[in-house]
Scaffold this active site. Structure first.
Site, PDB file in Angstrom:
ATOM      1  N   THR A 234       4.113   2.819  -8.105  1.00 43.52           N
ATOM      2  CA  THR A 234       3.022   3.487  -8.814  1.00 43.52           C
ATOM      3  C   THR A 234       3.560   3.923 -10.167  1.00 43.52           C
ATOM      4  OG1 THR A 234       2.047   4.253  -6.741  1.00 43.52           O
ATOM      5  CG2 THR A 234       1.319   5.339  -8.757  1.00 43.52           C
TER       6      THR A 234
ATOM      7  N   LYS B 289      -4.996   2.330  -7.986  1.00 41.93           N
ATOM      8  CA  LYS B 289      -4.103   3.277  -7.305  1.00 41.93           C
ATOM      9  C   LYS B 289      -4.120   4.647  -7.979  1.00 41.93           C
ATOM     10  CE  LYS B 289      -0.914   5.128  -4.766  1.00 41.93           C
ATOM     11  NZ  LYS B 289       0.402   4.599  -4.474  1.00 41.93           N
TER      12      LYS B 289
END
Length: 280
Positions: free
Chosen positions: A93, A168
């Site tokens: 991420t 995300k």
């Protein structure tokens, strides 16, 4: 799954994910900056002490790293090699900017790249039931799919490179608000004399309940905040989301709260450990 796979980054999420590939019989090479985390791969997989060796001996390479700096460092090593026809799947991420930079550089060297961050924490990672959000070319995703299916129950192709990480960050922005709201609600009901187990049962059985509230219920009832997903990681993701365009009134509040919790020493606890900071 005849191609050889490599996995770089064996943190809290990466370790069980790599284990699932190993259990599925995938010829696997692994690397982790802290060698001790790779010890239990030595019997059935190949453990290397250099990123470059994993890449040289793999066709499909997964990377699961903490932040932009770690990803940049690893891919600088990768890009020094001949990587033509290999496929890289970054499940970190990170910022959309870093994803764009890395994907472009990989493609210039005639390799494929998918950004494929996941929704879920350590338990679904171990169970292979993560939700995978993928950005990249259809042909690359098709090649990766047999391997991704060992890691997640759902693979959502969202379009070009960068779309996976965009999804995300959006999901984690929402989760950060849910967890702060859940912690505040539990503290409020505590003050009013409602048994915490009763309150959480009401939340989970009503319209306010969700998978997010249910998965954190045992931690709140037992007051055990061992990290499935650390508060510091959520803080990183909220800041990334704000920088990517989530410039809303709530984002300022969330960043201020999570940053203060970090400053007070709660960053290594599970994200729902935000309740300990709020309780102060």
């Amino acid at each position: 799954m005849k191609e050889k796979a490599g996995f770089i980054g064996l943190g809290n999420m990466g370790h069980p994910m790599a284990k699932n590939l190993e259990k599925a019989g995938v010829p696997l090479s692994v690397y982790n900056r802290t060698p001790a985390k790779a010890e239990d791969f030595k019997e059935n997989s190949v453990v290397y002490d250099k990123v470059e060796d994993v890449v040289k001996n793999s066709d499909i390479i997964f990377t699961m790293l903490t932040n932009d700096e770690a990803v940049k460092d690893v891919y600088q090593k990768i890009l020094s090699l001949d990587i033509s026809e290999k496929l890289f799947i970054d499940m970190s991420t990170i910022s959309p900017e870093m994803t764009g930079e890395i994907s472009s550089a990989v493609k210039i060297k005639e390799a494929g790249f998918i950004d494929a961050p996941v929704a879920g924490s350590t338990k679904p990672a171990a169970e292979g039931t993560l939700l995978i959000m993928a950005g990249g070319e259809e042909k690359d995703l098709k090649r990766a799919e047999p391997y991704l299916q060992k890691l997640g129950k759902t693979i959502k192709h969202l379009g070009e490179n960068g779309k996976g990480i965009a999804a995300k960050l959006s999901v984690n922005y929402f989760l950060s608000a849910i967890y702060q709201g859940l912690a505040e609600t539990v503290l409020f009901s505590d003050k009013l004399g409602i048994d915490r187990k009763d309150m959480l049962e009401i939340i989970n059985e009503s319209a306010s309940g969700s998978g997010a509230t249910k998965v954190k219920t045992p931690l709140l009832t037992e007051e055990n905040y061992d990290p499935a997903f650390a508060l510091d990681l959520m803080l990183k993701d909220i800041v990334l989301a704000k920088n990517a365009g989530a410039d809303f009134p709530l984002s300022e509040t969330l960043i201020r709260t999570y940053q203060s919790a970090h400053d007070e020493g709660f960053g290594k606890e599970d994200v729902i450990g935000i309740i300990n900071y709020l309780k102060k």
